[in-house]
Design a protein around this motif. Structure first.
Motif, PDB file in Angstrom:
ATOM      1  N   HIS A 230     -39.149 -53.391 -29.702  1.00  0.00           N
ATOM      2  CA  HIS A 230     -40.003 -52.531 -30.822  1.00  0.00           C
ATOM      3  C   HIS A 230     -40.236 -53.360 -32.360  1.00  0.00           C
ATOM      4  O   HIS A 230     -40.909 -53.759 -32.824  1.00  0.00           O
ATOM      5  CB  HIS A 230     -39.311 -51.141 -30.900  1.00  0.00           C
ATOM      6  N   HIS A 231     -38.489 -54.180 -32.235  1.00  0.00           N
ATOM      7  CA  HIS A 231     -38.166 -54.778 -33.556  1.00  0.00           C
ATOM      8  C   HIS A 231     -39.123 -56.152 -33.422  1.00  0.00           C
ATOM      9  O   HIS A 231     -39.958 -56.794 -34.641  1.00  0.00           O
ATOM     10  CB  HIS A 231     -36.470 -55.150 -33.419  1.00  0.00           C
ATOM     11  N   ASP A 232     -39.364 -56.631 -32.155  1.00  0.00           N
ATOM     12  CA  ASP A 232     -39.943 -58.086 -31.995  1.00  0.00           C
ATOM     13  C   ASP A 232     -41.234 -57.706 -32.100  1.00  0.00           C
ATOM     14  O   ASP A 232     -41.695 -58.631 -32.527  1.00  0.00           O
ATOM     15  CB  ASP A 232     -39.773 -58.516 -30.431  1.00  0.00           C
ATOM     16  N   VAL A 233     -41.707 -56.936 -31.803  1.00  0.00           N
ATOM     17  CA  VAL A 233     -43.258 -56.663 -31.644  1.00  0.00           C
ATOM     18  C   VAL A 233     -43.724 -56.624 -33.349  1.00  0.00           C
ATOM     19  O   VAL A 233     -44.381 -56.655 -33.698  1.00  0.00           O
ATOM     20  CB  VAL A 233     -43.656 -55.458 -30.704  1.00  0.00           C
ATOM     21  N   VAL A 234     -42.685 -55.587 -33.538  1.00  0.00           N
ATOM     22  CA  VAL A 234     -43.300 -54.949 -35.034  1.00  0.00           C
ATOM     23  C   VAL A 234     -42.859 -56.982 -36.152  1.00  0.00           C
ATOM     24  O   VAL A 234     -44.272 -56.677 -36.920  1.00  0.00           O
ATOM     25  CB  VAL A 234     -41.926 -53.933 -36.109  1.00  0.00           C
ATOM     26  N   ALA A 235     -42.055 -57.201 -36.063  1.00  0.00           N
ATOM     27  CA  ALA A 235     -41.751 -58.641 -36.847  1.00  0.00           C
ATOM     28  C   ALA A 235     -43.097 -59.820 -36.089  1.00  0.00           C
ATOM     29  O   ALA A 235     -43.750 -60.201 -37.349  1.00  0.00           O
ATOM     30  CB  ALA A 235     -40.625 -59.240 -36.927  1.00  0.00           C
ATOM     31  N   ALA A 236     -43.066 -59.576 -35.398  1.00  0.00           N
ATOM     32  CA  ALA A 236     -44.647 -60.400 -35.068  1.00  0.00           C
ATOM     33  C   ALA A 236     -45.646 -59.858 -35.693  1.00  0.00           C
ATOM     34  O   ALA A 236     -46.478 -60.564 -36.138  1.00  0.00           O
ATOM     35  CB  ALA A 236     -44.770 -60.551 -33.097  1.00  0.00           C
TER      36      ALA A 236
ATOM     37  N   LEU B 253     -46.067 -52.484 -43.324  1.00  0.00           N
ATOM     38  CA  LEU B 253     -47.929 -52.166 -42.468  1.00  0.00           C
ATOM     39  C   LEU B 253     -47.545 -53.013 -41.188  1.00  0.00           C
ATOM     40  O   LEU B 253     -48.534 -51.713 -40.333  1.00  0.00           O
ATOM     41  CB  LEU B 253     -48.437 -54.060 -43.409  1.00  0.00           C
ATOM     42  N   ALA B 254     -46.532 -53.679 -40.586  1.00  0.00           N
ATOM     43  CA  ALA B 254     -46.335 -53.720 -39.443  1.00  0.00           C
ATOM     44  C   ALA B 254     -45.843 -52.105 -39.294  1.00  0.00           C
ATOM     45  O   ALA B 254     -46.226 -51.691 -37.791  1.00  0.00           O
ATOM     46  CB  ALA B 254     -45.748 -55.032 -38.986  1.00  0.00           C
ATOM     47  N   GLU B 255     -45.049 -51.700 -39.645  1.00  0.00           N
ATOM     48  CA  GLU B 255     -44.476 -51.058 -39.001  1.00  0.00           C
ATOM     49  C   GLU B 255     -44.867 -49.335 -39.206  1.00  0.00           C
ATOM     50  O   GLU B 255     -45.135 -48.899 -38.061  1.00  0.00           O
ATOM     51  CB  GLU B 255     -43.313 -50.880 -39.540  1.00  0.00           C
ATOM     52  N   HIS B 256     -46.126 -49.559 -39.396  1.00  0.00           N
ATOM     53  CA  HIS B 256     -47.773 -48.269 -40.037  1.00  0.00           C
ATOM     54  C   HIS B 256     -48.113 -48.469 -38.774  1.00  0.00           C
ATOM     55  O   HIS B 256     -48.462 -47.075 -38.196  1.00  0.00           O
ATOM     56  CB  HIS B 256     -47.754 -47.920 -41.159  1.00  0.00           C
ATOM     57  N   LEU B 257     -48.717 -49.450 -38.307  1.00  0.00           N
ATOM     58  CA  LEU B 257     -49.549 -49.927 -37.396  1.00  0.00           C
ATOM     59  C   LEU B 257     -48.758 -49.488 -35.887  1.00  0.00           C
ATOM     60  O   LEU B 257     -48.869 -48.766 -35.539  1.00  0.00           O
ATOM     61  CB  LEU B 257     -49.993 -51.400 -37.850  1.00  0.00           C
TER      62      LEU B 257
END
Length: 186
Positions: free
Chosen positions: A119-125, A149-153
């Motif tokens: 989760h963290h890696d994808v949100v960071a990317a 925005l990334a976490e929201h998506l």
């Protein structure tokens, strides 16, 4: 320390074949009902041969989870790569990969959730892509960051209907990438 540290031998071609075989067995029978004999048989090894690669069933299970998470992470990060596609398409494809790829489905069946590191890696990317493409600047005046925005998506993609996830994510991504917040009128 990675889950591979519990393995006797580092990952290689044979270990990858063992992981693929073990994934199928764990998905079919679950962790508790699976024996090392079942796993060895599926991998085409003796039980002692399996122990040369993995010390315990738990170590093998952990390696399977890590292997699946790595596959999902790689698929999502590859989807974020340019490849001549729009940012919106890349974001929607990456989010669909996280939730709908075979590895993602298997991972959730085994663990009940996506691992926090994935989760963290994808949100960071995603946040990095949002920053690099100037999307964050459209939202900054409203106090919204690229990370938010990334976490929201990511969260929106988690709640989307599986049979309509790509379509629903395309709308969420369009809102984030094109429009920004409408001006408030009082």
């Amino acid at each position: 320390m990675t889950k591979w540290a519990k393995a006797v031998n580092p990952p290689g071609e044979r270990a990858a074949a063992i992981l693929d075989a073990a994934t199928g067995v764990f998905l079919r029978y679950g962790y508790r009902k699976t024996s090392m004999d079942d796993l060895a048989r599926a991998a085409g090894l003796s039980r002692q041969g399996l122990y040369l690669h993995f010390r315990t069933k738990e170590a093998l299970f952990d390696a399977v989870v890590e292997h699946l998470a790595g596959s999902v992470r790689e698929t999502a990060l590859n989807a974020l790569a340019d490849g001549g596609r729009t940012v919106a398409d890349r974001l929607a494809d990456a989010l669909a990969a996280v939730h709908d790829s075979p590895a993602s489905t298997g991972l959730r069946e085994l663990t009940g959730e996506l691992p926090a590191r994935l989760h963290h890696d994808v949100v960071a990317a995603i946040a990095d892509l949002v920053r690099r493409n100037g999307i964050e600047s459209r939202w900054r005046e409203h106090g919204v960051t690229a990370d938010e925005l990334a976490e929201h998506l990511f969260t929106a993609s988690s709640g989307a209907r599986p049979d309509r996830r790509r379509e629903q994510m395309a709308v969420a991504v369009r809102i984030v990438t094109r429009g920004g917040c409408p001006q408030r009128t009082v």
